[in-house]
Design an enzyme around this catalytic site. Structure first.
Site, PDB file in Angstrom:
ATOM      1  CD  GLU A   1      -3.823  -6.109   2.777  1.00 11.73           C
ATOM      2  OE1 GLU A   1      -4.665  -5.501   3.457  1.00 11.73           O
ATOM      3  OE2 GLU A   1      -2.597  -5.891   2.853  1.00 11.73           O
TER       4      GLU A   1
ATOM      5  CD  GLU B   1      -2.828  -1.107   2.425  1.00 12.85           C
ATOM      6  OE1 GLU B   1      -3.913  -1.651   2.334  1.00 12.85           O
ATOM      7  OE2 GLU B   1      -2.442  -0.562   3.478  1.00 12.85           O
TER       8      GLU B   1
END
Ligand code: BG6
Length: 486
Positions: free
Chosen positions: A385, A192
């Site tokens: 995810e 991320e």
């Protein structure tokens, strides 16, 4: 036309070293920034979303290093995978998992981050785990850095604010390629990339100091991370010509609150500043022009070396991955009702159900996101995810009846299948926290994502034994039917 998931679709589960591993001071591992995040189990949920809980201060950092903080440090024990990795891999294999998205801890490989030699014990540990995956027919998707950095790098250099980190990271990357190049199937240099902006300390080890333009600090640090990622990808491609490298963001899907042009424009800006900027740099290899105005507005001037644009151009990702948990509303109405979301407080959508932690569940938003990303980049996509954080109950017979999680997974996987039928090149997905682990945002075990239950509480009390939840059997069946039976 596609009719469903491709036959070789990569079904899997994801974890991060900081949150699952434990063994924080064993095997020669150095102290890292995750080890320094403390939480008092008695802290109410409402307080865990506030800035003072989420952000680090120099004083708390010093106390954590000296072990003087009165709180406890759940990332130091995680789910104890350091000692139980074989049992975990057996469970993954029993579930028919095709890929394990795991991360390595920089501080386990270079305890201080800038050591002359890597820690042989740390390398041997990860080699065993990756070989264990291979023996069980599980591919390795390796996140090279999932947030935490060795504390020494923060103390000595100021972490990602310092350009020196780029060289240190590339050296670390080279060590990973030399030692695990034969075992890793997919490489991800950074978890991320946009997390540092929304969760400065957990995402990028950044500490806010009084009086500074923190937006400037964050974006300069981010520039260094972009460079590190691009250089690592270039080097990886040179050293391992068949290697596949991805990039990743926490993807925030926005809907305009109303059809007013102002809300629509706000949505466009939110998409640009929170999502597109990051994937544009990592997938297209250049800063997008729309950021110039944003930087001017925020008084941000990024210090760049003359070669930086070339570095970014030469180190683009082969595929794009993202985490997906919720969607939110974009609006110019500042009185709009708010709710929680991953890494951010979000404007609430009245059409969506909300999880116990206030995150809004939206499978259709996942289909929209996949279409948007593929339309923009035409690169293969991977959902690295997704999942539901919920309170689970371990019954006396060892069962966990988590039909709410099954419903969540079913709806999101069905949405992925629709996106594939829409024409999106999606090659895999990994359920977040496939085995229960410590929550990144709220530093607690109570918020469980796993299809495997870990018997430990927020204070680290418990046996740490593993139990199969109902969702374990559901996901196994989903994988074995290649997503046809949901
Ligand atoms: C992602 C992170 O943003 O969200 C994970 O990559 C994190 O590390 C996950 O655990 C879920 O967030 P949380 O706060 O519920 O743990």
């Amino acid at each position: 036309m596609n009719t469903g998931f491709p036959a070789d679709f990569m079904w899997g589960g994801a974890t991060a070293a900081t949150q699952v591993e434990g063994g924080w001071n064993e095997g020669g591992k150095g102290l890292d920034t995750g080890d320094c995040r403390s939480a008092d189990p008695a802290t109410p949920r409402a307080q865990r979303r506030e800035r003072p809980f989420k952000e680090m201060t120099t004083e708390r950092m010093k106390a954590a290093i000296a072990c003087e903080d009165t709180g406890i440090y759940p990332f130091r024990w995680g789910s104890d995978q350091y000692h139980r990795w074989e049992e975990d891999l057996d469970l993954f294999a029993e579930m028919s998992m095709k890929v394990y998205r795991m991360s390595v801890s920089w501080a386990r490989i270079f305890p201080n981050g800038d050591d002359a030699e890597p820690n042989a014990e740390g390398l041997a540990y990860y080699r065993k785990v990756m070989e264990g995956c291979k023996k069980r027919g599980i591919k390795v998707f390796l996140t090279m850095l999932h947030y935490s950095i060795p504390v020494h790098l923060l103390e000595e250099y100021g972490g990602w604010t310092n350009r020196k980190m780029v060289d240190l990271y590339v050296r670390y990357a080279k060590t990973l390629y030399e030692n695990f190049g034969d075992l890793v199937d997919y490489w991800l240099p950074f978890n991320e990339m946009n997390a540092g902006r929304f969760a400065p300390f957990s995402g990028a080890a950044l500490i806010r100091h009084e009086g500074e333009n923190f937006d400037q600090v964050v974006h300069q640090a981010l520039h260094h991370e972009f460079l590190a990622s691009a250089l690592a990808i270039k080097l990886g491609h040179e050293m391992m010509p068949d290697s596949k490298f991805g990039c990743m963001i926490a993807r925030f899907c926005h809907y305009a609150g109303t059809c007013s042009p102002e809300d629509q424009l706000q949505r466009q800006h939110d998409e640009q500043y929170t999502n597109w900027f990051y994937t544009d740099v990592m997938a297209r290899g250049a800063y997008p022009s729309y950021m110039d105005r944003y930087f001017a507005l925020k008084g941000i001037e990024i210090a760049k070396d003359p070669d930086d644009d070339k570095i970014l151009r030469e180190g683009t990702a082969d595929f794009i991955s993202f985490s997906y948990y919720f969607t939110q509303v974009s609006t110019v109405n500042t009185a709009w009702e708010k709710t929680d979301g991953n890494l951010v407080v979000a404007s609430k959508n009245p059409y969506l159900p909300t999880s116990e932690w206030g995150w809004q569940e939206d499978p259709t938003g996942l289909r929209i996101t996949l279409n948007q990303l593929y339309d923009r980049y035409q690169k293969p996509l991977f959902v690295s995810e997704f999942g539901l954080g919920a309170t689970d109950v371990l019954e006396e017979d060892g069962a966990v009846h988590d039909e709410y999680r099954i419903a969540y997974l079913r709806n999101h996987i069905a949405a992925m299948r629709e996106a594939v039928i829409d024409g999106v090149d999606l090659f895999g997905c990994t359920i977040w926290g496939i085995i229960d682990l410590v929550s990144n945002g709220t530093i607690e075990m109570t918020k469980r994502y796993g299809v495997i239950y870990v018997d430990a509480d927020d204070a680290g009390e418990g046996t740490f034994d593993r139990y199969k939840k109902d969702s374990f059997y559901w996901y196994k069946h989903c994988i074995e039917t290649n997503g046809e039976v949901l």
